[in-house]
Design a protein around this motif. Structure first.
Motif, PDB file in Angstrom:
ATOM      1  N   ASP A  81       0.987  -1.216   0.004  1.00 35.04           N
ATOM      2  CA  ASP A  81      -0.077  -0.042  -0.120  1.00 35.04           C
ATOM      3  C   ASP A  81       0.892   1.524  -0.089  1.00 35.04           C
ATOM      4  O   ASP A  81       0.754   2.225  -0.570  1.00 35.04           O
ATOM      5  CB  ASP A  81      -0.997  -0.051   1.150  1.00 35.04           C
ATOM      6  N   ALA A  82       2.124   1.206   0.826  1.00 33.10           N
ATOM      7  CA  ALA A  82       2.907   2.395   0.895  1.00 33.10           C
ATOM      8  C   ALA A  82       3.362   2.394  -0.241  1.00 33.10           C
ATOM      9  O   ALA A  82       3.771   3.511  -0.826  1.00 33.10           O
ATOM     10  CB  ALA A  82       3.820   2.245   2.086  1.00 33.10           C
ATOM     11  N   GLU A  83       4.003   1.481  -1.049  1.00 33.88           N
ATOM     12  CA  GLU A  83       4.600   1.589  -2.120  1.00 33.88           C
ATOM     13  C   GLU A  83       3.697   1.969  -3.407  1.00 33.88           C
ATOM     14  O   GLU A  83       4.028   3.055  -4.244  1.00 33.88           O
ATOM     15  CB  GLU A  83       5.216   0.217  -2.878  1.00 33.88           C
ATOM     16  N   THR A  84       2.477   1.727  -3.514  1.00 37.51           N
ATOM     17  CA  THR A  84       1.477   2.006  -4.449  1.00 37.51           C
ATOM     18  C   THR A  84       1.226   3.462  -4.213  1.00 37.51           C
ATOM     19  O   THR A  84       1.259   4.297  -5.142  1.00 37.51           O
ATOM     20  CB  THR A  84       0.225   1.309  -4.195  1.00 37.51           C
ATOM     21  N   GLN A  93       1.184  13.385  -8.844  1.00 39.79           N
ATOM     22  CA  GLN A  93       1.215  14.591  -8.065  1.00 39.79           C
ATOM     23  C   GLN A  93       0.082  14.824  -7.432  1.00 39.79           C
ATOM     24  O   GLN A  93      -0.288  15.961  -7.024  1.00 39.79           O
ATOM     25  CB  GLN A  93       1.787  15.910  -9.008  1.00 39.79           C
ATOM     26  N   GLU A  94      -0.691  13.756  -7.392  1.00 42.80           N
ATOM     27  CA  GLU A  94      -2.191  14.018  -6.696  1.00 42.80           C
ATOM     28  C   GLU A  94      -2.085  13.625  -5.305  1.00 42.80           C
ATOM     29  O   GLU A  94      -1.830  12.282  -4.789  1.00 42.80           O
ATOM     30  CB  GLU A  94      -3.326  13.148  -7.597  1.00 42.80           C
ATOM     31  N   SER A  95      -2.483  14.333  -4.299  1.00 38.98           N
ATOM     32  CA  SER A  95      -2.152  14.076  -2.870  1.00 38.98           C
ATOM     33  C   SER A  95      -3.018  12.869  -2.384  1.00 38.98           C
ATOM     34  O   SER A  95      -2.795  12.312  -1.224  1.00 38.98           O
ATOM     35  CB  SER A  95      -2.471  15.185  -2.032  1.00 38.98           C
ATOM     36  N   GLN A  96      -4.145  12.678  -3.200  1.00 40.45           N
ATOM     37  CA  GLN A  96      -4.916  11.583  -2.551  1.00 40.45           C
ATOM     38  C   GLN A  96      -4.322  10.147  -2.342  1.00 40.45           C
ATOM     39  O   GLN A  96      -4.640   9.273  -1.824  1.00 40.45           O
ATOM     40  CB  GLN A  96      -6.208  11.379  -3.600  1.00 40.45           C
ATOM     41  N   TYR A  97      -3.143   9.941  -3.222  1.00 42.26           N
ATOM     42  CA  TYR A  97      -2.569   8.833  -3.075  1.00 42.26           C
ATOM     43  C   TYR A  97      -1.579   8.665  -1.842  1.00 42.26           C
ATOM     44  O   TYR A  97      -1.296   7.500  -1.426  1.00 42.26           O
ATOM     45  CB  TYR A  97      -1.188   8.659  -4.244  1.00 42.26           C
ATOM     46  N   LEU A  98      -1.211   9.925  -1.437  1.00 45.23           N
ATOM     47  CA  LEU A  98      -0.432   9.698  -0.302  1.00 45.23           C
ATOM     48  C   LEU A  98      -1.471   9.601   1.040  1.00 45.23           C
ATOM     49  O   LEU A  98      -0.865   9.130   2.164  1.00 45.23           O
ATOM     50  CB  LEU A  98      -0.101  11.373   0.151  1.00 45.23           C
ATOM     51  N   ILE A  99      -2.717   9.395   1.038  1.00 48.91           N
ATOM     52  CA  ILE A  99      -3.495   9.148   1.989  1.00 48.91           C
ATOM     53  C   ILE A  99      -3.354   7.458   2.211  1.00 48.91           C
ATOM     54  O   ILE A  99      -3.134   7.219   3.389  1.00 48.91           O
ATOM     55  CB  ILE A  99      -5.199   9.253   1.664  1.00 48.91           C
ATOM     56  N   VAL A 100      -3.406   6.946   1.201  1.00 49.29           N
ATOM     57  CA  VAL A 100      -3.086   5.406   1.268  1.00 49.29           C
ATOM     58  C   VAL A 100      -1.433   5.229   1.869  1.00 49.29           C
ATOM     59  O   VAL A 100      -1.490   4.369   2.914  1.00 49.29           O
ATOM     60  CB  VAL A 100      -3.275   4.738  -0.005  1.00 49.29           C
ATOM     61  N   ASP A 102       0.347   7.273   3.744  1.00 51.01           N
ATOM     62  CA  ASP A 102       0.379   7.818   4.966  1.00 51.01           C
ATOM     63  C   ASP A 102      -0.280   6.717   6.088  1.00 51.01           C
ATOM     64  O   ASP A 102       0.145   6.275   7.010  1.00 51.01           O
ATOM     65  CB  ASP A 102      -0.309   9.163   5.163  1.00 51.01           C
ATOM     66  N   ARG A 103      -1.419   6.229   5.563  1.00 46.41           N
ATOM     67  CA  ARG A 103      -2.263   5.144   6.535  1.00 46.41           C
ATOM     68  C   ARG A 103      -1.195   3.924   6.558  1.00 46.41           C
ATOM     69  O   ARG A 103      -1.318   3.438   7.748  1.00 46.41           O
ATOM     70  CB  ARG A 103      -3.543   4.802   6.010  1.00 46.41           C
ATOM     71  N   ALA A 107       0.621   2.423  10.324  1.00 44.86           N
ATOM     72  CA  ALA A 107       0.325   1.212  10.690  1.00 44.86           C
ATOM     73  C   ALA A 107       1.544   0.229  10.925  1.00 44.86           C
ATOM     74  O   ALA A 107       1.693  -0.578  11.620  1.00 44.86           O
ATOM     75  CB  ALA A 107      -0.552   0.476   9.851  1.00 44.86           C
ATOM     76  N   LEU A 108       2.339   0.499  10.045  1.00 42.63           N
ATOM     77  CA  LEU A 108       3.773  -0.321   9.876  1.00 42.63           C
ATOM     78  C   LEU A 108       4.576  -0.327  11.141  1.00 42.63           C
ATOM     79  O   LEU A 108       5.027  -1.477  11.513  1.00 42.63           O
ATOM     80  CB  LEU A 108       4.629   0.271   8.822  1.00 42.63           C
ATOM     81  N   PRO A 109       4.824   0.730  12.030  1.00 45.18           N
ATOM     82  CA  PRO A 109       5.625   0.539  13.082  1.00 45.18           C
ATOM     83  C   PRO A 109       5.083  -0.182  14.206  1.00 45.18           C
ATOM     84  O   PRO A 109       5.760  -1.164  14.950  1.00 45.18           O
ATOM     85  CB  PRO A 109       5.788   2.163  13.569  1.00 45.18           C
ATOM     86  N   GLY A 110       3.733  -0.211  14.290  1.00 40.98           N
ATOM     87  CA  GLY A 110       2.904  -0.897  15.292  1.00 40.98           C
ATOM     88  C   GLY A 110       2.850  -2.613  14.881  1.00 40.98           C
ATOM     89  O   GLY A 110       3.185  -3.363  15.672  1.00 40.98           O
TER      90      GLY A 110
END
Length: 514
Positions: A81-84, A93-100, A102-103, A107-110
């Motif tokens: 998901d982060a890679e995508t 350059q659309e920020s909506q991809y950063l939502i996936v 950032d989410r 979650a990854l550190p936990g």
């Protein structure tokens, strides 16, 4: 022809007949078989318990391994998901991809921490997880660098960083490490499953062998009993031949038994109904002895005034000191006996009382009980704190008696060297049950007496408070009648906590208390 006298012939026939019935031998054999059966059951229970614990441990480890596999898959999914999101942002350059992105990053550190925690007991596996965390950190750093470059308007540099292929190399390395982790957990699951099945087979085998052994012992016992019954029947046939000679003996014995039975019935009537009568007589005669002692005292005083030389010192001491002291002991003993009888009768009557189930506001009820002993708590410099208690539907009178006894005991046995505190709270537990706690900071109870205090006439600690040792026995009996249970946790010098567990709703069986 020699004729055997009737008594001698009867004795010989009885001895011959009774000789067939080897009751002690049968009892010993059956006792031995029963002991073997109990030992077998004990072995079965021990082995079964050990296997159950082992199986439970295997199950726990299996769940642990499965959780590790699930978390591993979750980590890879989050990286994808982060890679995508990372690639989508760089390409569009659309920020909506950063939502996936950032989410996933949140979650990854936990998830990595959970995987690290689960694999701590397994050093080799944990080493792989540490390697994975290192690769993950490097991959996350590269993605963060690319996004930062893109946000700073340096998109070509970010794309160039992406096209180096280092990210793919790291992802491939992470997938390989994930496969190692998953392979280890899969192998562990298979080993644990095999071990669990082996434990099950051992348990089944032990129970089967033990069951067969017990069945064999039962068959042997039945054979012994059958043999015993056959011998008994033979002895009965021989004894039947002596019945004619036993008629007079039987009549005599029957008369004696009837007389003894009548005496036993009279004794039982006296014990059950007239126990108080001799006590009343003793108290009455004690009063008469006391009056007689006073009369003797007056007579001695007159003799002392007129002819003191006629008095014997031992007689004077007996009348003035020994007799009053003995009467005092008798009065104390009869008073104690009277209290015991009253307490036992109260316990008996309460056990026969019919229960009535009704909604009870426990907070109001317990606070009223606490208010009723307010003068005692003030005198003892103590405080009773009643929290908000869950309500139940039960027998109100029994609940009042239970909490009244326990609160009264808590006040009675406070430690006067410090301020007293009695705290009462409760909670609803699983299974439709409610638990109440009565905690105090009083004297405390020796651990060896935690069960003893619930027995009739048994008390713990210094006997410097009035009581006959019936209060807590009554409480436990009342609690159990309400379908509940009571236990105590206590330590000398630190106070006690009584735990009361009741059903949320009391179901009264037909005929209960009648």
């Amino acid at each position: 022809m020699v004729v055997t006298p009737a008594p001698r012939r009867l004795n010989d026939m009885m001895q011959t007949g009774l000789g067939f019935v080897r009751t002690p031998s049968l009892a010993r054999n059956l006792a031995g078989l029963m002991t073997l059966a109990l030992l077998c059951l004990l072995v079965i229970n021990i082995v079964t318990f050990a296997m159950i614990r082992q199986t439970a441990d295997y199950s726990r480890q299996t769940v642990n391994a499965m959780s590790s596999r699930v978390i591993s898959e979750q980590i890879m999914t989050l990286f994808v998901d982060a890679e995508t999101g990372h690639r989508g942002f760089l390409l569009t350059q659309e920020s909506q991809y950063l939502i996936v992105h950032d989410r996933a990053m949140e979650a990854l550190p936990g998830a990595l921490a959970d995987l690290d925690r689960i694999t701590v007991p397994y050093p080799d596996q944990n080493a792989r997880v540490q390697e994975l965390r290192a690769l993950a950190g490097e991959r996350l750093a590269r993605m963060s660098t690319g996004i930062d470059l893109a946000r700073a308007g340096r998109l070509p540099e970010a794309v160039a960083l992406l096209r180096t292929g280092q990210g793919k190399v790291l992802m491939d390395a992470m997938r390989a490490k994930m496969e190692e982790i998953d392979a280890f957990e899969q192998a562990r699951v298979e080993d644990l499953t095999e071990a669990s099945e082996r434990s099950g087979r051992i348990t089944l085998a032990v129970n089967t062998v033990g069951g067969v052994f017990i069945i064999v012992l039962a068959i042997i016992s039945l054979m012994l009993i059958r043999r015993y019954l056959a011998e008994l029947a033979r002895a009965r046939d021989m004894m039947a031949q002596a019945n004619e000679l036993l008629e007079s003996k039987v009549a005599e014995r029957t008369t004696s038994l009837r007389r003894a039975n009548d005496e036993i019935q009279r004794f039982a009537y006296i014990v059950s109904h007239d126990l108080r009568a001799p006590l009343v007589n003793v108290m009455g005669y004690t009063s008469e002895l006391e009056e007689a002692g006073k009369a003797l005292t007056r007579q001695i005083e007159q003799i002392e005034a007129s002819a003191p030389e006629l008095l014997d010192e031992e007689a004077v001491q007996a009348v003035r000191e020994d007799v009053p002291e003995a009467i005092g002991f008798v009065r104390a003993s009869t008073a104690k006996m009277d209290r015991l009888i009253n307490a036992i009768l109260k316990l008996s009557r309460e056990g026969r009382r019919r229960l009535v189930s009704e909604p009870v506001s426990m907070t109001d009820m317990v606070r009223n009980i606490a208010d009723s002993v307010n003068h005692q708590t003030e005198a003892a410099n103590a405080e009773i704190v009643v929290a908000s208690l869950p309500d139940i539907e039960s027998d109100r009178l029994s609940l009042e008696q239970i909490f009244g006894n326990l609160i009264d005991n808590a006040v009675k046995y406070l430690d006067h060297s410090r301020e007293g505190l009695i705290h009462i709270d409760g909670r609803t537990t699983s299974g439709g049950m409610v638990e109440y706690r009565i905690r105090d900071n009083g004297r405390g109870i020796d651990p060896k007496d935690h069960e003893r205090i619930f027995e009739l006439f048994r008390r713990s600690g210094r006997q410097d408070r009035q009581g006959e040792g019936l209060g807590l026995a009554f409480v436990r009996n009342a609690v159990r009648r309400l379908g509940g249970d009571i236990r105590v946790e206590s330590e000398l010098g630190k106070g006690s906590t009584f735990y009361l567990v009741f059903p949320k709703r009391l179901v009264i069986e037909q005929g209960e208390g009648e």
